[in-house]
Design an enzyme around this catalytic site. Sequence first.
Site, PDB file in Angstrom:
ATOM      1  N   LYS A   9     -24.416  12.941   2.115  1.00 34.04           N
ATOM      2  CA  LYS A   9     -23.788  13.652   3.401  1.00 34.04           C
ATOM      3  C   LYS A   9     -22.663  12.616   4.374  1.00 34.04           C
ATOM      4  O   LYS A   9     -22.786  11.464   3.876  1.00 34.04           O
ATOM      5  CB  LYS A   9     -24.824  13.904   4.631  1.00 34.04           C
ATOM      6  CG  LYS A   9     -25.843  15.142   3.926  1.00 34.04           C
ATOM      7  CD  LYS A   9     -26.734  15.560   4.888  1.00 34.04           C
ATOM      8  CE  LYS A   9     -27.753  16.575   4.342  1.00 34.04           C
ATOM      9  NZ  LYS A   9     -28.507  17.249   5.389  1.00 34.04           N
ATOM     10  N   TYR A  49     -24.693  26.396   3.764  1.00 30.66           N
ATOM     11  CA  TYR A  49     -25.918  26.744   4.794  1.00 30.66           C
ATOM     12  C   TYR A  49     -26.267  27.898   5.191  1.00 30.66           C
ATOM     13  O   TYR A  49     -26.947  28.059   6.249  1.00 30.66           O
ATOM     14  CB  TYR A  49     -25.657  25.355   5.890  1.00 30.66           C
ATOM     15  CG  TYR A  49     -26.151  24.050   5.476  1.00 30.66           C
ATOM     16  CD1 TYR A  49     -27.285  23.724   5.040  1.00 30.66           C
ATOM     17  CD2 TYR A  49     -25.269  22.947   5.728  1.00 30.66           C
ATOM     18  CE1 TYR A  49     -27.616  22.287   4.642  1.00 30.66           C
ATOM     19  CE2 TYR A  49     -25.710  21.593   5.287  1.00 30.66           C
ATOM     20  CZ  TYR A  49     -26.792  21.372   4.908  1.00 30.66           C
ATOM     21  OH  TYR A  49     -26.980  20.233   4.472  1.00 30.66           O
ATOM     22  N   HIS A 115     -28.277  15.752   0.969  1.00 35.37           N
ATOM     23  CA  HIS A 115     -28.820  16.865   0.585  1.00 35.37           C
ATOM     24  C   HIS A 115     -29.274  17.056  -0.863  1.00 35.37           C
ATOM     25  O   HIS A 115     -28.588  16.630  -1.594  1.00 35.37           O
ATOM     26  CB  HIS A 115     -27.530  17.877   0.952  1.00 35.37           C
ATOM     27  CG  HIS A 115     -27.944  19.422   0.276  1.00 35.37           C
ATOM     28  ND1 HIS A 115     -28.489  20.046   0.911  1.00 35.37           N
ATOM     29  CD2 HIS A 115     -27.690  19.684  -0.843  1.00 35.37           C
ATOM     30  CE1 HIS A 115     -28.820  21.425   0.288  1.00 35.37           C
ATOM     31  NE2 HIS A 115     -28.007  21.090  -1.194  1.00 35.37           N
ATOM     32  N   GLU A 126     -25.621  26.559  -5.373  1.00 33.21           N
ATOM     33  CA  GLU A 126     -24.883  25.196  -4.675  1.00 33.21           C
ATOM     34  C   GLU A 126     -23.841  24.701  -5.903  1.00 33.21           C
ATOM     35  O   GLU A 126     -22.917  24.332  -5.476  1.00 33.21           O
ATOM     36  CB  GLU A 126     -25.917  24.642  -4.256  1.00 33.21           C
ATOM     37  CG  GLU A 126     -26.521  25.079  -3.110  1.00 33.21           C
ATOM     38  CD  GLU A 126     -27.747  24.177  -2.468  1.00 33.21           C
ATOM     39  OE1 GLU A 126     -28.116  23.201  -3.115  1.00 33.21           O
ATOM     40  OE2 GLU A 126     -28.328  24.901  -1.348  1.00 33.21           O
TER      41      GLU A 126
HETATM   42  P1  RTP Z   1     -30.810  19.904   2.884  1.00 31.80           P
HETATM   43  O1  RTP Z   1     -30.817  21.310   2.829  1.00 31.80           O
HETATM   44  O2  RTP Z   1     -29.785  19.312   3.781  1.00 31.80           O
HETATM   45  O3  RTP Z   1     -31.110  19.160   1.698  1.00 31.80           O
HETATM   46  O4  RTP Z   1     -32.205  19.439   3.956  1.00 31.80           O
HETATM   47  P2  RTP Z   1     -33.720  20.223   3.671  1.00 31.80           P
HETATM   48  O5  RTP Z   1     -33.794  21.283   2.629  1.00 31.80           O
HETATM   49  O6  RTP Z   1     -34.508  19.024   3.758  1.00 31.80           O
HETATM   50  O7  RTP Z   1     -33.671  20.830   5.287  1.00 31.80           O
HETATM   51  P3  RTP Z   1     -33.396  22.259   5.638  1.00 31.80           P
HETATM   52  O8  RTP Z   1     -34.526  22.905   6.293  1.00 31.80           O
HETATM   53  O9  RTP Z   1     -32.744  22.926   4.682  1.00 31.80           O
HETATM   54  O10 RTP Z   1     -32.441  22.017   6.667  1.00 31.80           O
HETATM   55  C1  RTP Z   1     -30.970  21.682   6.432  1.00 31.80           C
HETATM   56  C2  RTP Z   1     -30.499  20.519   7.275  1.00 31.80           C
HETATM   57  O11 RTP Z   1     -30.409  20.905   8.732  1.00 31.80           O
HETATM   58  C3  RTP Z   1     -30.764  19.787   9.639  1.00 31.80           C
HETATM   59  N1  RTP Z   1     -31.622  20.230  10.518  1.00 31.80           N
HETATM   60  N2  RTP Z   1     -31.627  20.000  11.870  1.00 31.80           N
HETATM   61  N3  RTP Z   1     -32.283  19.840  14.494  1.00 31.80           N
HETATM   62  C4  RTP Z   1     -33.147  20.342  13.468  1.00 31.80           C
HETATM   63  O12 RTP Z   1     -34.285  20.769  13.972  1.00 31.80           O
HETATM   64  C5  RTP Z   1     -32.800  20.477  12.244  1.00 31.80           C
HETATM   65  N4  RTP Z   1     -33.683  21.172  11.276  1.00 31.80           N
HETATM   66  C6  RTP Z   1     -33.024  20.813  10.085  1.00 31.80           C
HETATM   67  C7  RTP Z   1     -31.146  18.708   8.948  1.00 31.80           C
HETATM   68  O13 RTP Z   1     -29.968  17.719   8.472  1.00 31.80           O
HETATM   69  C8  RTP Z   1     -31.417  19.132   7.394  1.00 31.80           C
HETATM   70  O14 RTP Z   1     -31.018  18.525   6.201  1.00 31.80           O
HETATM   71 MG    MG Z   2     -32.383  22.846   2.439  1.00 29.51          MG
END
Ligand code: RTP
Ligand code: MG
Length: 148
Positions: A9, A49, A115, A126
């Site tokens: 990122k 996203y 990510h 993706e």
């Molecule tokens: P990613 O998709 O980026 O690999 O991350 P992930 O699967 O571990 O998490 P995901 O639930 O898909 O969330 C995507 C990205 O959103 C941001 N996020 N911010 N402010 C918040 O509460 C919050 N929750 C998630 C994070 O940067 C996460 O990587």
């Molecule tokens: Mg994710």
Amino acid sequence: MEKTFLMVKPDGVQRNLIGEIVSRFEKKGFQLVGGKLMSISQELAEEHYGEHKERPFFGELVDFITSGPVFAMVWEGENVIATARLMMGATNPKDAAPGTIRGDFGITVGKNVIHGSDSPTSAEREIGLFFKEEELVDYSKLMNEWIN
Ligand code: RTP
Ligand code: MG
């Protein structure tokens, strides 16, 4: 062979972590089959996203991922989707174990360095969003099964 989409990122690129992150997956034994430094458009960010469209942090997430260059990659190997997620660590770096990428290099959930696709369905989607078929290489003719 299974493939996944991984992306350093903008915070990881800005902090010069591309080499460190690529190195971890190389040393693990996975193979890099595609990679590019690129900027993400608003449209691509919203599509990538899309599953988070209704979440309160969606705007911030799109703003962040479009804020600077990212390093997009496709990696190949046995169980690479799940293993890469383990190597990344928990979404929130405060919960990510030391030794994981987010555990070692991140502090806050909004800037969590990397990510990774979370399932075979999202990996296929993706990879298709970020790469054309001809941008991915094929190692099969090298007959290098002895490496892993
Ligand atoms: P990613 O998709 O980026 O690999 O991350 P992930 O699967 O571990 O998490 P995901 O639930 O898909 O969330 C995507 C990205 O959103 C941001 N996020 N911010 N402010 C918040 O509460 C919050 N929750 C998630 C994070 O940067 C996460 O990587
Ligand atoms: Mg994710």
